[in-house]
Design an enzyme around this catalytic site. Sequence first.
Site, PDB file in Angstrom:
ATOM      1  N   HIS A 110       0.814  -1.224   0.000  1.00  0.00           N
ATOM      2  CA  HIS A 110       0.000   0.000   0.000  1.00  0.00           C
ATOM      3  C   HIS A 110       0.839   1.262   0.000  1.00  0.00           C
ATOM      4  CE1 HIS A 110      -3.333  -2.721   0.464  1.00  0.00           C
ATOM      5  NE2 HIS A 110      -4.004  -1.762  -0.109  1.00  0.00           N
ATOM      6  N   GLU A 148     -11.994 -10.305  -6.531  1.00  0.00           N
ATOM      7  CA  GLU A 148     -10.565 -10.348  -6.236  1.00  0.00           C
ATOM      8  C   GLU A 148     -10.142 -11.682  -5.641  1.00  0.00           C
ATOM      9  OE1 GLU A 148      -9.495  -7.194  -3.492  1.00  0.00           O
ATOM     10  OE2 GLU A 148     -11.382  -7.352  -2.418  1.00  0.00           O
ATOM     11  N   CYS A 205     -10.176  -2.100 -10.775  1.00  0.00           N
ATOM     12  CA  CYS A 205      -9.670  -1.049  -9.889  1.00  0.00           C
ATOM     13  C   CYS A 205      -8.326  -1.432  -9.274  1.00  0.00           C
ATOM     14  CB  CYS A 205     -10.685  -0.705  -8.808  1.00  0.00           C
ATOM     15  SG  CYS A 205     -11.040  -2.077  -7.712  1.00  0.00           S
TER      16      CYS A 205
HETATM   17  C1  PEP Z   1      -7.068  -5.112  -5.289  1.00  0.00           C
HETATM   18  O1  PEP Z   1      -6.915  -6.073  -4.541  1.00  0.00           O
HETATM   19  O2  PEP Z   1      -6.750  -5.117  -6.506  1.00  0.00           O
HETATM   20  C2  PEP Z   1      -7.652  -3.860  -4.768  1.00  0.00           C
HETATM   21  C3  PEP Z   1      -7.977  -2.865  -5.569  1.00  0.00           C
HETATM   22  O3  PEP Z   1      -7.784  -3.747  -3.419  1.00  0.00           O
HETATM   23  P1  PEP Z   1      -6.563  -3.456  -2.416  1.00  0.00           P
HETATM   24  O4  PEP Z   1      -5.342  -3.180  -3.234  1.00  0.00           O
HETATM   25  O5  PEP Z   1      -6.953  -2.291  -1.579  1.00  0.00           O
HETATM   26  O6  PEP Z   1      -6.482  -4.710  -1.639  1.00  0.00           O
HETATM   27 MG    MG Z   2      -7.899  -6.071  -2.619  1.00  0.00          MG
END
Ligand code: PEP
Ligand code: MG
Length: 559
Positions: free
Chosen positions: A188, A429, A500
């Site tokens: 992140h 996902e 996303c």
């Molecule tokens: C993903 O897993 O691609 C996503 C958009 O969620 P995060 O990266 O916040 O887990």
């Molecule tokens: Mg995710």
Amino acid sequence: MEKCAGKSVFGGIAIGRILLFKKQEQQVRRQKVDNPELEEKRFEDARQEAMRQLGKLHEKALVNVGESGAEIFEVHQMMLEDDDYIDSVMNIISSQQMNAEYAVAVTSDNFAKMFESMDDDYMRGRAADVRDISNRVINILLGINQEEEDSDEPRIIVADDLAPSETVQFDKSKLLAFVTVHGSTNSHTAILARTMGIPALIGTPLALQDSLNGKLAVVDGDEGVFYIDPDEETLMKMQKKEEATKENQELLLQLKNQKTVTKDGREIMSYANIGNLKDLPLVLQNGGEGIGLFRSEFLYIGKDTFPGEQEQFEVYRTVAENMAGKEVVIRTLDIGADKKADYFELGAEENPAMGMRAIRICLTRPEIFKTQLRAIYRASAFGHISIMYPMITSLEEVAKAKQISSEVRKELTSLGVPIGKVKEGIMIETPAAVMISDLLAKEVDFFSIGTNDLTQYSLAIDRQNQNLDDFYNSHHTAVLRMIYKTVVNAHRAGIWCGICGELGADRSLTELFMAMGVDELSVSPGSILPVRKAICETDLSDPAYRKKILSDWNLEELC
Ligand code: PEP
Ligand code: MG
């Protein structure tokens, strides 16, 4: 000049001074001392230095934010002159023969607890202040130059690694770039750098010595190089490159108010990913047509307790109002794995990425879920809000989430609270969600594919593990086939399907995504315009060409 290679997670050039970020916990040791008088003097000197620093901060704040904003530094000075506070530190040093750092840390804790136990809100608020002044004194005792952190000048943050709870604390207007020794491209921190559109390097082998603090440096996010104390020639070369990048960005800005349409006339939803309110200006500056992923869990991390309904409502309402009728997809909290908040008390887990996270928390602790849903529904009267549930693996989870959501809607309506028309979608996902996407598509209004987690779970590769970065192949045929399958199943049920995850911004795949029929790409604000350009350059008017693209990527079996 020192030159270090790192792995780039976002391009661009940053030139500025280094701010070395150190974790708070590592600092204070408990040590018996032979000479308590010496420790008392160290404390007194550090206290005087802290008073001086606070005086400087007060002067600066008076100019920048005025009298009321500057007042806090006077309060801090008064607290540092408080006899009870000083006596407590001196007493621990002399009676227990302890080092000054430890005596300040214990005093800080005792005083903060005492303030926290008081009935008066104002006095309870002093707990944070006493910790703040004590940290300043401890930093001085440890030789950490906090004035660097107090500086208003934007800095290049250099750290060992950064947890999401640490990155949220940064004042983003003061960040030029990130350089970390550890971390993975899918962490992140990397996502935050992309959201902010600032250069970032991970896996940079640096010795994190205090002497780095304040040094001039250059981050070349395009080439993955970090220069410390650059020589004249390098500096000039990098300044030129920085200017060229800016010119390129200005050219892209011409696309800001243009629609996102392929040459063959298909209009794509060009949305943005955000983590909090501070990212909103970036979305507007880059012509985002909506928000495809609001990672709401960032309202929960970096805090001591749950954000209340009103606090959340105000944030969601502000986003909805600022987006002025454009869609805002709020993902319900995806706490867990690397996104931790201690007060959730999730306990230690062997495999946190596969543990109690996201929708699993919401369904087992509905009071937390309902608070968030109430805030979202109340905000929905102020704009165009949609809700998205993360980490779905089954039809039952969707049914339960929708059931709780409908209860919240009914409760609010019976109280006369206005709510807007809210669509409910899910993230795809997990491989399980892909495999039942035909069934899931009948239950929801849209799909958004989270390629970060989908890749992690499909390839059995921890996205946080930097040693596995080379194996984390998001172009893997398995992942691409899953994306295609999900899009096809969404369209069969008449709903839209977007991406996303970070892969949505990968321009080497834009043409393929268009060929698959992806309806929406939600990317970091800094990637909106480059992706829009790539979409507008795509031409799939010839069906044979479209088929060829799919076949080139081994997707023909699904054609
Ligand atoms: C993903 O897993 O691609 C996503 C958009 O969620 P995060 O990266 O916040 O887990
Ligand atoms: Mg995710």
